[in-house]
Design an enzyme around this catalytic site. Structure first.
Site, PDB file in Angstrom:
ATOM      1  N   HIS A  39      51.869  39.968  46.879  1.00 31.42           N
ATOM      2  CA  HIS A  39      52.825  40.572  45.956  1.00 31.42           C
ATOM      3  C   HIS A  39      53.805  39.531  45.420  1.00 31.42           C
ATOM      4  O   HIS A  39      54.070  38.516  46.061  1.00 31.42           O
ATOM      5  CB  HIS A  39      53.577  41.697  46.640  1.00 31.42           C
ATOM      6  CG  HIS A  39      52.721  42.902  46.886  1.00 31.42           C
ATOM      7  ND1 HIS A  39      53.203  44.042  47.468  1.00 31.42           N
ATOM      8  CD2 HIS A  39      51.414  43.147  46.619  1.00 31.42           C
ATOM      9  CE1 HIS A  39      52.240  44.930  47.549  1.00 31.42           C
ATOM     10  NE2 HIS A  39      51.136  44.415  47.051  1.00 31.42           N
ATOM     11  N   GLU A  98      57.035  39.592  45.109  1.00 28.02           N
ATOM     12  CA  GLU A  98      58.204  39.368  45.969  1.00 28.02           C
ATOM     13  C   GLU A  98      57.853  38.416  47.117  1.00 28.02           C
ATOM     14  O   GLU A  98      58.601  37.491  47.424  1.00 28.02           O
ATOM     15  CB  GLU A  98      58.717  40.676  46.572  1.00 28.02           C
ATOM     16  CG  GLU A  98      58.992  41.779  45.593  1.00 28.02           C
ATOM     17  CD  GLU A  98      57.827  42.740  45.448  1.00 28.02           C
ATOM     18  OE1 GLU A  98      56.732  42.320  44.998  1.00 28.02           O
ATOM     19  OE2 GLU A  98      57.992  43.920  45.791  1.00 28.02           O
ATOM     20  N   CYS A 139      57.073  47.383  48.208  1.00 25.91           N
ATOM     21  CA  CYS A 139      56.317  48.109  49.227  1.00 25.91           C
ATOM     22  C   CYS A 139      56.981  47.877  50.584  1.00 25.91           C
ATOM     23  O   CYS A 139      57.871  47.030  50.723  1.00 25.91           O
ATOM     24  CB  CYS A 139      54.857  47.640  49.245  1.00 25.91           C
ATOM     25  SG  CYS A 139      54.606  46.002  49.962  1.00 25.91           S
ATOM     26  N   CYS A 174      56.845  44.210  51.744  1.00 27.33           N
ATOM     27  CA  CYS A 174      57.769  43.339  51.014  1.00 27.33           C
ATOM     28  C   CYS A 174      59.220  43.638  51.374  1.00 27.33           C
ATOM     29  O   CYS A 174      60.049  42.728  51.417  1.00 27.33           O
ATOM     30  CB  CYS A 174      57.536  43.446  49.508  1.00 27.33           C
ATOM     31  SG  CYS A 174      56.017  42.619  48.978  1.00 27.33           S
TER      32      CYS A 174
END
Length: 162
Positions: A79, A81, A117, A120
Site C-alpha cells: 500500500h 502508506e 486499512c 497500514c
C-alpha cells in the site's frame, strides 16, 4: 490566481504520486510531510523485483471478487502508506502528517470513504505520524488524528478497518 491552501497542495502532490501506481483496482498516493518538508512518498505497487498486476494483466483479489477491505494477504501490492513509511526514518516521521489520495482505476473517480486499512493503521501508529489527511474530492479532505486510531482499535471487535 488564488493560492492553493497547504493541505490541498500536499494532497495534489500525493495525487501525482498515485499515477505511478500499478494496481488494477485502485491506486493510492501517499506523501509524508514534517515541518513543511516532504520526507517520503509512496504509491500502490508490487514489492521491488516482483511483477505488478498491470504487467501480469490480472488481480487475484479482483478475479476472486474479494470485496474492498478484505483479504489483503492475497494482494500483490504494498500500500502507498506502507511504501512511504518504509522509505523514511522514524525520527523524520515523529510529528509528521501523512497525505493520502486514492482513485478508482475503472472510473478515475476518487475512492469513496478512503481510510488506511488495518495493517497500514498499525504502521502509521508506530511510525510517529500524528495526523492523516485524506482527500475526498479535488478541494475537500478529512483529517484523522492518529490518537483516534489508537483509541478506536477495530481489531478488538473484528470489524474491518477500511
Amino acid at each position: 490566481m488564488e493560492r492553493r491552501d497547504k493541505e490541498n497542495y500536499y494532497l495534489d502532490i500525493a495525487e501525482t504520486v498515485l499515477k505511478r501506481g500499478s494496481c488494477r483496482r485502485r491506486n493510492f498516493g501517499a506523501v509524508i510531510v514534517n515541518n513543511d518538508q516532504i520526507i517520503s512518498s509512496g504509491y500502490t505497487g508490487a514489492p521491488r523485483g516482483r511483477k505488478n498486476c498491470i504487467d501480469l494483466g490480472q488481480c487475484i483479489r479482483e478475479s476472486m471478487k474479494i470485496p474492498r477491505g478484505e483479504r489483503y494477504e492475497l494482494c500483490r501490492s504494498v500500500h502507498a502508506e506502507a511504501n512511504a513509511i518504509v522509505h523514511a526514518s522514524r525520527n523524520e516521521m515523529i510529528g509528521a502528517k501523512l497525505y493520502l489520495v486514492g482513485r478508482e482505476v475503472a472510473t478515475g473517480e476518487y475512492v469513496k470513504n478512503t481510510a488506511p486499512c488495518s495493517m497500514c493503521k498499525r504502521l502509521i501508529i508506530n511510525s510517529g505520524i500524528y495526523k492523516v489527511i485524506i482527500r475526498d474530492d479535488e478541494n475537500y479532505f478529512r483529517e484523522i488524528d492518529v490518537d483516534y486510531l489508537v483509541k478506536n482499535d477495530e481489531s478488538l471487535f473484528g470489524t474491518l478497518g477500511y
